[in-house]
Design an enzyme around this catalytic site. Structure first.
Site, PDB file in Angstrom:
ATOM      1  N   THR A   1       0.836  -1.211   0.000  1.00 18.30           N
ATOM      2  CA  THR A   1       0.000   0.000   0.000  1.00 18.30           C
ATOM      3  C   THR A   1       0.868   1.256   0.000  1.00 18.30           C
ATOM      4  O   THR A   1       0.752   2.117  -0.881  1.00 18.30           O
ATOM      5  CB  THR A   1      -0.913   0.006   1.250  1.00 18.30           C
ATOM      6  OG1 THR A   1      -1.698  -1.181   1.234  1.00 18.30           O
ATOM      7  CG2 THR A   1      -1.816   1.222   1.273  1.00 18.30           C
TER       8      THR A   1
ATOM      9  N   ARG B   1       8.036  -9.261  -1.798  1.00 18.11           N
ATOM     10  CA  ARG B   1       8.116 -10.707  -1.528  1.00 18.11           C
ATOM     11  C   ARG B   1       7.815 -11.501  -2.793  1.00 18.11           C
ATOM     12  O   ARG B   1       8.509 -12.429  -3.134  1.00 18.11           O
ATOM     13  CB  ARG B   1       7.077 -11.023  -0.431  1.00 18.11           C
ATOM     14  CG  ARG B   1       7.211 -12.322   0.249  1.00 18.11           C
ATOM     15  CD  ARG B   1       6.321 -12.357   1.472  1.00 18.11           C
ATOM     16  NE  ARG B   1       5.199 -11.411   1.362  1.00 18.11           N
ATOM     17  CZ  ARG B   1       4.501 -10.953   2.392  1.00 18.11           C
ATOM     18  NH1 ARG B   1       4.801 -11.339   3.600  1.00 18.11           N
ATOM     19  NH2 ARG B   1       3.501 -10.103   2.214  1.00 18.11           N
TER      20      ARG B   1
ATOM     21  N   GLU C   1       8.333  10.349   9.740  1.00 19.50           N
ATOM     22  CA  GLU C   1       7.098  11.154   9.794  1.00 19.50           C
ATOM     23  C   GLU C   1       5.849  10.295   9.556  1.00 19.50           C
ATOM     24  O   GLU C   1       4.818  10.481  10.217  1.00 19.50           O
ATOM     25  CB  GLU C   1       7.171  12.263   8.735  1.00 19.50           C
ATOM     26  CG  GLU C   1       5.984  13.185   8.699  1.00 19.50           C
ATOM     27  CD  GLU C   1       5.825  13.972   9.992  1.00 19.50           C
ATOM     28  OE1 GLU C   1       6.627  14.862  10.256  1.00 19.50           O
ATOM     29  OE2 GLU C   1       4.870  13.673  10.746  1.00 19.50           O
TER      30      GLU C   1
ATOM     31  N   LYS D   1       2.363   4.468  18.256  1.00 17.80           N
ATOM     32  CA  LYS D   1       2.402   5.881  17.831  1.00 17.80           C
ATOM     33  C   LYS D   1       2.480   6.808  19.042  1.00 17.80           C
ATOM     34  O   LYS D   1       3.199   7.814  19.023  1.00 17.80           O
ATOM     35  CB  LYS D   1       1.168   6.186  16.977  1.00 17.80           C
ATOM     36  CG  LYS D   1       1.177   5.426  15.651  1.00 17.80           C
ATOM     37  CD  LYS D   1      -0.190   5.471  14.991  1.00 17.80           C
ATOM     38  CE  LYS D   1      -0.173   4.808  13.626  1.00 17.80           C
ATOM     39  NZ  LYS D   1      -1.521   4.528  13.113  1.00 17.80           N
TER      40      LYS D   1
HETATM   41  P1  NDP Z   1       1.745  -3.972   2.825  1.00 12.13           P
HETATM   42  O1  NDP Z   1       1.492  -5.293   3.471  1.00 12.13           O
HETATM   43  O2  NDP Z   1       0.739  -3.429   1.895  1.00 12.13           O
HETATM   44  O3  NDP Z   1       3.155  -4.021   2.071  1.00 12.13           O
HETATM   45  C1  NDP Z   1       4.265  -4.692   2.577  1.00 12.13           C
HETATM   46  C2  NDP Z   1       5.244  -4.886   1.437  1.00 12.13           C
HETATM   47  O4  NDP Z   1       6.408  -5.535   1.942  1.00 12.13           O
HETATM   48  C3  NDP Z   1       4.701  -5.763   0.307  1.00 12.13           C
HETATM   49  O5  NDP Z   1       5.033  -5.224  -0.940  1.00 12.13           O
HETATM   50  C4  NDP Z   1       5.425  -7.096   0.512  1.00 12.13           C
HETATM   51  O6  NDP Z   1       5.664  -7.798  -0.703  1.00 12.13           O
HETATM   52  C5  NDP Z   1       6.742  -6.612   1.076  1.00 12.13           C
HETATM   53  N1  NDP Z   1       7.420  -7.644   1.834  1.00 12.13           N
HETATM   54  C6  NDP Z   1       6.973  -8.322   2.906  1.00 12.13           C
HETATM   55  N2  NDP Z   1       7.895  -9.241   3.298  1.00 12.13           N
HETATM   56  C7  NDP Z   1       8.935  -9.117   2.460  1.00 12.13           C
HETATM   57  C8  NDP Z   1      10.167  -9.772   2.335  1.00 12.13           C
HETATM   58  N3  NDP Z   1      10.516 -10.764   3.155  1.00 12.13           N
HETATM   59  N4  NDP Z   1      10.994  -9.396   1.350  1.00 12.13           N
HETATM   60  C9  NDP Z   1      10.662  -8.420   0.493  1.00 12.13           C
HETATM   61  N5  NDP Z   1       9.496  -7.746   0.564  1.00 12.13           N
HETATM   62  C10 NDP Z   1       8.643  -8.097   1.541  1.00 12.13           C
HETATM   63  O7  NDP Z   1       2.034  -2.968   4.015  1.00 12.13           O
HETATM   64  P2  NDP Z   1       1.738  -1.379   4.059  1.00 12.13           P
HETATM   65  O8  NDP Z   1       2.239  -0.746   2.845  1.00 12.13           O
HETATM   66  O9  NDP Z   1       0.331  -1.178   4.471  1.00 12.13           O
HETATM   67  O10 NDP Z   1       2.615  -0.959   5.324  1.00 12.13           O
HETATM   68  C11 NDP Z   1       4.010  -0.796   5.236  1.00 12.13           C
HETATM   69  C12 NDP Z   1       4.508  -0.080   6.493  1.00 12.13           C
HETATM   70  O11 NDP Z   1       3.892   1.195   6.558  1.00 12.13           O
HETATM   71  C13 NDP Z   1       4.142  -0.780   7.802  1.00 12.13           C
HETATM   72  O12 NDP Z   1       5.174  -0.558   8.730  1.00 12.13           O
HETATM   73  C14 NDP Z   1       2.876  -0.051   8.255  1.00 12.13           C
HETATM   74  O13 NDP Z   1       2.678  -0.099   9.634  1.00 12.13           O
HETATM   75  C15 NDP Z   1       3.211   1.358   7.799  1.00 12.13           C
HETATM   76  N6  NDP Z   1       2.072   2.231   7.583  1.00 12.13           N
HETATM   77  C16 NDP Z   1       1.024   1.802   6.817  1.00 12.13           C
HETATM   78  C17 NDP Z   1      -0.009   2.667   6.534  1.00 12.13           C
HETATM   79  C18 NDP Z   1      -1.155   2.266   5.689  1.00 12.13           C
HETATM   80  O14 NDP Z   1      -2.091   3.067   5.532  1.00 12.13           O
HETATM   81  N7  NDP Z   1      -1.167   1.073   5.132  1.00 12.13           N
HETATM   82  C19 NDP Z   1      -0.018   4.047   7.068  1.00 12.13           C
HETATM   83  C20 NDP Z   1       1.154   4.399   7.856  1.00 12.13           C
HETATM   84  C21 NDP Z   1       2.145   3.496   8.094  1.00 12.13           C
HETATM   85  P3  NDP Z   1       4.425  -8.363  -1.587  1.00 12.13           P
HETATM   86  O15 NDP Z   1       3.718  -7.128  -2.103  1.00 12.13           O
HETATM   87  O16 NDP Z   1       5.061  -9.123  -2.664  1.00 12.13           O
HETATM   88  O17 NDP Z   1       3.587  -9.168  -0.650  1.00 12.13           O
HETATM   89  N1  HSE Z   2      -3.106   0.603  10.434  1.00 17.61           N
HETATM   90  C1  HSE Z   2      -2.788   1.971  10.640  1.00 17.61           C
HETATM   91  C2  HSE Z   2      -4.049   2.750  10.902  1.00 17.61           C
HETATM   92  C3  HSE Z   2      -2.070   2.528   9.451  1.00 17.61           C
HETATM   93  O1  HSE Z   2      -5.132   2.254  10.580  1.00 17.61           O
HETATM   94  O2  HSE Z   2      -3.986   3.858  11.440  1.00 17.61           O
HETATM   95  C4  HSE Z   2      -1.587   3.936   9.659  1.00 17.61           C
HETATM   96  O3  HSE Z   2      -0.563   3.979  10.601  1.00 17.61           O
END
Ligand code: NDP
Ligand code: HSE
Length: 438
Positions: free
Chosen positions: A13, A45, A129, A205
């Site tokens: 995401t 992944r 941030e 957070k």
């Molecule tokens: P996702 O699960 O959408 O994405 C995680 C990504 O990491 C995927 O692309 C996955 O690959 C990849 N990945 C996982 N394991 C491995 C590995 N072993 N090797 C290589 N790549 C790997 O997570 P988000 O984008 O939602 O979240 C990412 C971070 O951002 C987290 O720390 C979350 O807490 C933080 N965050 C998220 C928010 C949100 O709104 N979603 C908001 C603020 C912070 P693949 O796509 O192939 O599965």
């Molecule tokens: N899972 C978190 C939330 C993502 O819903 O607020 C943003 O940090």
């Protein structure tokens, strides 16, 4: 000047949002940073997974370590999540002398003290941030914009998924599991959504907010954490009848005895702006002695809102590339040798007001018994509502609002009330905060 080359770990995401925003706004970003920023390498992944964004020109791999070790990448953007692999990769990037940008609040809350020490040792930046309140620039606001203030407290709706669930349940009568599934589908929820609904994500957070507000080390283990899973429709309705909204709040406050650090459902007067923050939106209210209350509002989760914060950090890193590491904004706002050891207060010593709901036998004297127990524990009642029993039931719902009291007194009073034969089941307790300017 050549563009700065970044390596991206994670194409989910937030990774996808970051790729899209960097491409779409490339020119404006370069005008702000003084140089272009390009992602040259990225890891995911599963490389066969279809992506909804353009990865042209990015060398893709399923080996994140190779991105961290690649001689071309100057900045590593960690968007994998979790605190195991991400921890290893971030420590390795720092050891390689690379700057790091991350949205990973679990990582910062649990390992930030170690990570920042390592980063100082290598003279690199670690920017985070996006780790708190998604797209709201709350870290920059507290760390830089409010640097002249003695901060008294910070209170925030800091989990978008939880607020989305509470709002949909209240406004549309939707089912908890159904709304959570939608939040997952929209990319708001954590990989393990119990982090969202049990308050762990908000606690991560809040740990970060408390550290930068008060100049204390990150102390996730000392955060009192309660989620939203036990909030009932009844409580939402009674709270509204009394002029309150139930929000899942993270609150940290400086007191003479120590620092309160707590995440739990909270009744807030409905006239407060923060009580009207709905859906995936987040809001953080900061009370500084000079500025008074300031409120920050915006999307708390989602691809591009979070990417907005990730890219802002990238711009900061690029601007600082040539600056002396000693003159950068400190990771936790205060100089590392000036952190305070003021204790975190145990929850039993925290003082709040309370909403109580109980099932009482519909007979004379029951309310007097409850009031007398509260009185014995120094608890004053502010309001009482007694509902008529449902047809066929011998018990009526009794709702009480109390004035502020230490949590220890309330624990003892609730135990005594639950022991009364006229009270059925457990007493529901939700803490209340007025969030006024005191
Ligand atoms: P996702 O699960 O959408 O994405 C995680 C990504 O990491 C995927 O692309 C996955 O690959 C990849 N990945 C996982 N394991 C491995 C590995 N072993 N090797 C290589 N790549 C790997 O997570 P988000 O984008 O939602 O979240 C990412 C971070 O951002 C987290 O720390 C979350 O807490 C933080 N965050 C998220 C928010 C949100 O709104 N979603 C908001 C603020 C912070 P693949 O796509 O192939 O599965
Ligand atoms: N899972 C978190 C939330 C993502 O819903 O607020 C943003 O940090």
């Amino acid at each position: 000047m050549d563009p700065v080359k970044a390596g991206l770990l994670g194409l989910g995401t937030v990774g996808g949002g970051t790729v899209s925003v960097l491409r779409r706004n490339a020119q404006e970003i370069a005008r702000r940073a003084g140089r272009g920023i390009v992602i040259t390498h990225a890891a995911a992944r599963n490389l066969d997974k279809p992506r909804s964004f353009d990865t042209a020109g990015i060398e893709l791999t399923s080996d994140p370590q190779s991105v961290v070790d690649h001689p071309d990448t100057q900045v590593i953007i960690e968007l994998i999540g979790g605190d195991t692999l991400a921890h290893e990769l971030v420590m390795r990037a720092i050891a390689n002398g690379k700057h790091v940008v991350t949205a990973n609040k679990a990582l910062i809350a649990k390992h930030g003290n170690e990570i920042f020490a390592a980063a100082r040792g290598r003279g690199v930046m670690v920017a985070f941030e996006a780790a708190v309140a998604g797209g709201i620039p709350i870290i920059k606001a507290i760390r830089e914009g409010l640097a002249g203030n003695h901060i008294q407290w910070v209170a925030g709706i800091i989990n978008g998924t939880g607020n989305f669930i509470l709002t949909e349940m209240r406004d549309k009568g939707r089912d908890f599991a159904d709304v959570l599934a939608e939040a997952q589908q929209l990319g708001y929820a954590e990989a393990d959504p119990t982090f969202d609904v049990e308050g762990i994500d908000a606690a991560h957070k809040l740990t970060i907010l408390a550290a930068i507000a008060f100049g204390i080390p990150l102390q996730f283990e000392s955060t009192y954490t309660e989620g939203i899973t036990r909030i009932t429709r009844e409580d939402v309705e009674y709270a509204e009848e009394l002029g309150y909204r139930i929000k899942h709040l993270g609150l940290t406050r400086r007191t003479e005895q120590g620092i309160e650090l707590r995440v739990h459902p909270t009744l807030i007067p409905e006239r407060r702006l923060i009580a009207n923050v709905d859906g995936v939106m987040n809001a953080v209210l900061v009370m500084g002695d000079a500025v008074g209350p300031t409120l920050y509002y915006g999307a708390g989760a989602g691809a591009e809102p979070t990417a907005s914060a990730v890219v802002a950090d990238l711009v900061d890193v690029v601007r600082a590339l040539t600056s002396d590491p000693e003159n950068r904004v400190p990771h936790l706002a205060f100089q590392p040798d000036a952190l305070s050891d003021v204790p975190i207060l145990p929850m039993e010593e925290v003082q709040t007001a309370y909403y109580l709901r109980m099932q009482a036998r519909d007979e004379p004297g029951v309310l007097a018994d409850v009031a007398s127990i509260l009185g014995e524990h120094g608890i004053s009642i502010e309001a009482v509502i007694q509902q008529e029993p449902q047809p066929g039931s011998a018990h009526a719902s009794v709702i009480m609002l109390t004035y502020r009291v230490p949590e220890r007194n309330m624990n003892h009073a609730i135990a005594a009330i639950e022991a009364l034969s006229s009270i059925e089941g457990t007493v529901t307790r939700i803490r209340m905060e007025t969030l006024d300017a005191s």
